[in-house]
Design an enzyme around this catalytic site. Structure first.
Site, PDB file in Angstrom:
ATOM      1  N   PHE A 150       0.800  -1.228   0.000  1.00  0.00           N
ATOM      2  CA  PHE A 150       0.000   0.000   0.000  1.00  0.00           C
ATOM      3  C   PHE A 150       0.829   1.273   0.000  1.00  0.00           C
ATOM      4  O   PHE A 150       0.320   2.349  -0.319  1.00  0.00           O
ATOM      5  CB  PHE A 150      -0.929   0.016   1.233  1.00  0.00           C
ATOM      6  CG  PHE A 150      -0.228   0.407   2.512  1.00  0.00           C
ATOM      7  CD1 PHE A 150       0.012   1.746   2.813  1.00  0.00           C
ATOM      8  CD2 PHE A 150       0.209  -0.551   3.423  1.00  0.00           C
ATOM      9  CE1 PHE A 150       0.680   2.112   3.984  1.00  0.00           C
ATOM     10  CE2 PHE A 150       0.872  -0.198   4.589  1.00  0.00           C
ATOM     11  CZ  PHE A 150       1.103   1.141   4.861  1.00  0.00           C
ATOM     12  N   LYS A 174      -1.309  -7.213  -9.283  1.00  0.00           N
ATOM     13  CA  LYS A 174      -2.259  -7.318  -8.167  1.00  0.00           C
ATOM     14  C   LYS A 174      -2.006  -6.142  -7.235  1.00  0.00           C
ATOM     15  O   LYS A 174      -1.039  -6.106  -6.475  1.00  0.00           O
ATOM     16  CB  LYS A 174      -2.026  -8.646  -7.431  1.00  0.00           C
ATOM     17  CG  LYS A 174      -3.236  -9.234  -6.727  1.00  0.00           C
ATOM     18  CD  LYS A 174      -3.831  -8.389  -5.627  1.00  0.00           C
ATOM     19  CE  LYS A 174      -3.163  -8.525  -4.296  1.00  0.00           C
ATOM     20  NZ  LYS A 174      -3.662  -7.567  -3.279  1.00  0.00           N
ATOM     21  N   GLU A 177      -5.046  -3.918  -1.804  1.00  0.00           N
ATOM     22  CA  GLU A 177      -6.494  -3.686  -1.632  1.00  0.00           C
ATOM     23  C   GLU A 177      -6.760  -2.365  -0.919  1.00  0.00           C
ATOM     24  O   GLU A 177      -7.860  -1.827  -0.980  1.00  0.00           O
ATOM     25  CB  GLU A 177      -7.149  -4.850  -0.877  1.00  0.00           C
ATOM     26  CG  GLU A 177      -6.616  -5.137   0.525  1.00  0.00           C
ATOM     27  CD  GLU A 177      -5.399  -6.084   0.513  1.00  0.00           C
ATOM     28  OE1 GLU A 177      -4.555  -5.974  -0.401  1.00  0.00           O
ATOM     29  OE2 GLU A 177      -5.303  -6.903   1.444  1.00  0.00           O
ATOM     30  N   SER A 227       5.230  -6.969   3.313  1.00  0.00           N
ATOM     31  CA  SER A 227       5.846  -7.294   4.609  1.00  0.00           C
ATOM     32  C   SER A 227       6.616  -8.607   4.510  1.00  0.00           C
ATOM     33  O   SER A 227       6.339  -9.450   3.648  1.00  0.00           O
ATOM     34  CB  SER A 227       4.743  -7.423   5.663  1.00  0.00           C
ATOM     35  OG  SER A 227       3.864  -8.468   5.293  1.00  0.00           O
ATOM     36  N   CYS A 282       9.867   1.523   3.238  1.00  0.00           N
ATOM     37  CA  CYS A 282      10.772   0.433   3.613  1.00  0.00           C
ATOM     38  C   CYS A 282      12.190   0.961   3.756  1.00  0.00           C
ATOM     39  O   CYS A 282      13.069   0.262   4.232  1.00  0.00           O
ATOM     40  CB  CYS A 282      10.715  -0.683   2.586  1.00  0.00           C
ATOM     41  SG  CYS A 282      11.320  -0.161   0.996  1.00  0.00           S
ATOM     42  N   GLU A 376       9.685  -3.920  12.805  1.00  0.00           N
ATOM     43  CA  GLU A 376       9.312  -2.830  11.909  1.00  0.00           C
ATOM     44  C   GLU A 376       8.070  -2.144  12.478  1.00  0.00           C
ATOM     45  O   GLU A 376       7.072  -2.807  12.764  1.00  0.00           O
ATOM     46  CB  GLU A 376       8.991  -3.386  10.515  1.00  0.00           C
ATOM     47  CG  GLU A 376       8.599  -2.298   9.537  1.00  0.00           C
ATOM     48  CD  GLU A 376       8.428  -2.807   8.119  1.00  0.00           C
ATOM     49  OE1 GLU A 376       7.769  -3.850   7.931  1.00  0.00           O
ATOM     50  OE2 GLU A 376       8.943  -2.146   7.200  1.00  0.00           O
TER      51      GLU A 376
HETATM   52  P1  NAD Z   1       1.442  -6.659   3.089  1.00  0.00           P
HETATM   53  O1  NAD Z   1       2.477  -7.715   3.151  1.00  0.00           O
HETATM   54  O2  NAD Z   1       0.376  -6.668   4.117  1.00  0.00           O
HETATM   55  O3  NAD Z   1       0.690  -6.701   1.667  1.00  0.00           O
HETATM   56  C1  NAD Z   1       1.406  -6.756   0.461  1.00  0.00           C
HETATM   57  C2  NAD Z   1       0.573  -7.525  -0.560  1.00  0.00           C
HETATM   58  O4  NAD Z   1       0.352  -8.843  -0.070  1.00  0.00           O
HETATM   59  C3  NAD Z   1      -0.796  -6.902  -0.805  1.00  0.00           C
HETATM   60  O5  NAD Z   1      -1.040  -6.884  -2.181  1.00  0.00           O
HETATM   61  C4  NAD Z   1      -1.745  -7.825  -0.077  1.00  0.00           C
HETATM   62  O6  NAD Z   1      -2.991  -7.952  -0.718  1.00  0.00           O
HETATM   63  C5  NAD Z   1      -1.029  -9.161  -0.077  1.00  0.00           C
HETATM   64  N1  NAD Z   1      -1.331  -9.973   1.104  1.00  0.00           N
HETATM   65  C6  NAD Z   1      -1.635  -9.526   2.354  1.00  0.00           C
HETATM   66  N2  NAD Z   1      -1.833 -10.570   3.192  1.00  0.00           N
HETATM   67  C7  NAD Z   1      -1.658 -11.690   2.462  1.00  0.00           C
HETATM   68  C8  NAD Z   1      -1.723 -13.094   2.767  1.00  0.00           C
HETATM   69  N3  NAD Z   1      -2.020 -13.539   3.983  1.00  0.00           N
HETATM   70  N4  NAD Z   1      -1.474 -13.976   1.773  1.00  0.00           N
HETATM   71  C9  NAD Z   1      -1.161 -13.550   0.531  1.00  0.00           C
HETATM   72  N5  NAD Z   1      -1.106 -12.243   0.190  1.00  0.00           N
HETATM   73  C10 NAD Z   1      -1.335 -11.322   1.140  1.00  0.00           C
HETATM   74  O7  NAD Z   1       2.224  -5.259   3.069  1.00  0.00           O
HETATM   75  P2  NAD Z   1       1.601  -3.792   3.166  1.00  0.00           P
HETATM   76  O8  NAD Z   1       1.106  -3.569   4.546  1.00  0.00           O
HETATM   77  O9  NAD Z   1       0.704  -3.525   2.018  1.00  0.00           O
HETATM   78  O10 NAD Z   1       2.921  -2.913   2.914  1.00  0.00           O
HETATM   79  C11 NAD Z   1       3.820  -2.565   3.921  1.00  0.00           C
HETATM   80  C12 NAD Z   1       4.998  -3.500   3.982  1.00  0.00           C
HETATM   81  O11 NAD Z   1       5.660  -3.548   2.713  1.00  0.00           O
HETATM   82  C13 NAD Z   1       6.064  -3.057   4.968  1.00  0.00           C
HETATM   83  O12 NAD Z   1       6.514  -4.189   5.664  1.00  0.00           O
HETATM   84  C14 NAD Z   1       7.150  -2.474   4.101  1.00  0.00           C
HETATM   85  O13 NAD Z   1       8.444  -2.501   4.650  1.00  0.00           O
HETATM   86  C15 NAD Z   1       7.056  -3.376   2.919  1.00  0.00           C
HETATM   87  N6  NAD Z   1       7.666  -2.769   1.742  1.00  0.00           N
HETATM   88  C16 NAD Z   1       8.881  -3.252   1.366  1.00  0.00           C
HETATM   89  C17 NAD Z   1       9.527  -2.690   0.291  1.00  0.00           C
HETATM   90  C18 NAD Z   1      10.877  -3.184  -0.104  1.00  0.00           C
HETATM   91  O14 NAD Z   1      11.378  -2.723  -1.107  1.00  0.00           O
HETATM   92  N7  NAD Z   1      11.491  -4.089   0.615  1.00  0.00           N
HETATM   93  C19 NAD Z   1       8.933  -1.636  -0.420  1.00  0.00           C
HETATM   94  C20 NAD Z   1       7.680  -1.185  -0.016  1.00  0.00           C
HETATM   95  C21 NAD Z   1       7.049  -1.767   1.081  1.00  0.00           C
END
Ligand code: NAD
Length: 485
Positions: A150, A174, A177, A227, A282, A376
């Site tokens: 997000f 994808k 959401e 994450s 991140c 984090e």
């Molecule tokens: P998230 O992991 O909750 O969601 C990321 C994606 O995974 C979304 O599209 C979501 O729909 C999907 N998802 C969520 N739960 C799931 C599940 N149980 N099974 C399968 N898919 C699932 O992350 P977020 O809250 O949207 O974003 C924040 C996180 O992203 C932070 O931890 C941040 O550090 C990380 N991030 C990392 C980078 C990087 O380059 N390393 C860059 C941007 C964000």
């Protein structure tokens, strides 16, 4: 509801999703309902995969110099629509307008890189023995997928869209959401830029679609950003199905501040790094390790933090749950003996009482065993730890399971090099608070901040989105036919 129900983008058109199950898209700044996002099913994904499969033969056969013409036009369109796209990014994500503008500017830079891909993927050729020639060429993988978080509704999708597509793949995207709206504009602009139908398809949904992507036999590669918890799940599931996978996870970035650091510059960098995008980056600094006598710098960090005002130069965090989680970390650290020097809990912005704001927070005398030091937080919070020596500071940095970024602030070049060589992180800063490598350098962390080989942007992405064909050709002149006789 401000916007109409979110639709998928399949075969060049926006399409209603069959499922009635929806999730709300909530404005972080005022809590209002922006849109409803339908949760696609495996059948919706299948339609997108079929569209991509139909487009792949034509798109992959189109010479790359022609394919990148789409991205020259897309770059121009991003420039034309910068303000409108940035306004939507800001609205659905909660970041400030200037942060959203910077995000779209970064999309432009990413697209500019993609237009240089013909130069970068030109293969090698060598006559390895008389009449025998070896050559290499980068071949697209086929149907590939990208799953995004997000915190950057436009930039993170543009880490993959231009490169994966310019390299000849057809992509299933994808969106998160929580922020599915900006990608609608991006799809429109790409269509206007001349991207053929089916080359980019957007399938909205939640974990059900992520799982279906990982399991789908026709999807060759999956890129994931989010994450660490979910990156691990996606990496394991996709590779179990023998797909190529690169899964970027969360972060806990350390800034090592030495006593000789320039105080004003360091404090500004620490405060900007921890609070930019409300700490939801991140690459955000989340832990500062002060080595030796740095009280004068900590005082200045607090001074800088107090200049950051929620609702003005500080955006909202994504949700009520995020705000509660961040405030809980602060409260726990306080109960464990840390000192809250600047407290961002309980903030309300006048006129935006339903917004989910957390003020900038500076916590001092944190110890390495506290949750606030280890995990984090993803909010505008900096946890300050103190050590006597650089090696002790490095031990703390090295012990953390993440490894996205680490920075050092000092005026001593030798010490900067010592720390840069020993920090266990993929992206290192020297007197830089947010050490994002700009194009053409690649973006990616180490340890639990990334699973898989290579990085997601820049030159490294070429290896991820293509496979190398090695051809050996033999033409023996003595065996040739003499057409002249
Ligand atoms: P998230 O992991 O909750 O969601 C990321 C994606 O995974 C979304 O599209 C979501 O729909 C999907 N998802 C969520 N739960 C799931 C599940 N149980 N099974 C399968 N898919 C699932 O992350 P977020 O809250 O949207 O974003 C924040 C996180 O992203 C932070 O931890 C941040 O550090 C990380 N991030 C990392 C980078 C990087 O380059 N390393 C860059 C941007 C964000």
């Amino acid at each position: 509801m401000k916007y109409e129900r979110v639709r998928n983008f399949v075969n060049g058109s926006f399409k209603e999703v069959s499922s009635q199950r929806t999730l709300p898209v909530i404005s972080p700044t005022d809590g209002s309902l922006l849109a409803e996002m339908p949760c696609s099913t495996a059948a919706d994904l299948e339609e997108a995969v079929q569209a991509a499969k139909a487009a792949f033969p034509g798109w992959s056969k189109t010479p790359i110099k022609e394919r990148v013409q789409v991205f020259f036009r897309y770059k121009y369109l991003l420039e034309q629509h910068l303000q409108g796209l940035a306004a939507l990014v800001s609205e659905e994500n909660g970041k400030t307008m200037s942060e959203a503008v910077a995000e779209v500017e970064k999309c432009i830079e990413l697209t500019e890189f993609a237009t240089s891909l013909p130069q970068l993927i030109a293969g090698e050729v060598l006559e390895v023995s008389a009449g025998v020639e070896c050559r290499t060429s980068h071949v697209p993988l086929g149907i590939v997928a990208s799953i995004v978080p997000f915190n950057f509704p436009a930039m993170v999708p543009n880490w993959t869209i231009p490169n994966a597509i310019a390299l000849g793949n057809c992509l299933i995207m994808k969106p998160s959401e929580k922020v599915p709206l900006s990608l609608g504009i991006i799809a429109r602009l790409l269509k206007e830029a001349g991207l053929p139908n089916g080359v980019l398809n957007i399938v909205n949904g939640d974990s059900e679609i992520v799982n279906a992507i990982c399991d789908h036999p026709d999807i060759a590669a999956v890129s994931f950003v989010g994450s660490t918890k979910i990156a691990r799940i996606v990496y394991q599931r996709a590779t179990q199905h023998l797909k190529r996978c690169l899964a970027l996870g969360g972060a806990k970035n350390h800034l090592l501040v030495l006593p000789d650091a320039k105080p004003g510059m360091t404090a500004q960098n620490v405060a900007a790094s921890m609070s930019g995008c409300a700490g939801q980056r991140c690459m955000a600094a989340s832990a500062m390790i002060g080595v030796g006598a740095v009280d004068h710098i900590v005082d200045l960090v607090c001074e800088e933090a107090r200049k950051i005002v929620p609702g003005q130069n500080l955006g909202a965090v994504i949700s009520k749950e995020s705000k509660e989680r961040i405030e809980k970390y602060i409260t726990e650290a306080e109960a464990q003996g840390a000192r809250i020097l600047v407290d961002g809990r309980g903030v309300q912005v006048a006129g935006k009482e339903n917004g989910t704001y957390v003020g900038p927070t500076v916590i001092d005398y944190v110890t390495a065993d506290m949750a606030v030091a280890q995990e984090e937080i993803f909010g505008p919070v900096i946890s300050i730890m103190r050590t006597e020596t650089v090696d002790e500071a490095l031990r703390i940095e090295n012990a953390n399971p993440y490894g996205n970024a680490a920075s050092v602030f000092t005026q001593n070049g030798g010490m900067a090099r010592y720390i840069a060589e020993r920090a266990s992180a993929g992206m290192i800063g020297v007197n830089v608070g947010v050490p994002v490598p700009r194009e053409p350098f690649s973006f990616g962390g180490w340890n639990e901040s990334k699973f898989g080989v290579g990085d997601i942007t820049g030159k490294s992405s070429i290896e991820f989105w293509t496979r190398l064909k090695k051809s050996t050709t033999k033409w023996n002149p003595e065996e040739g036919v003499n057409w002249m006789s």
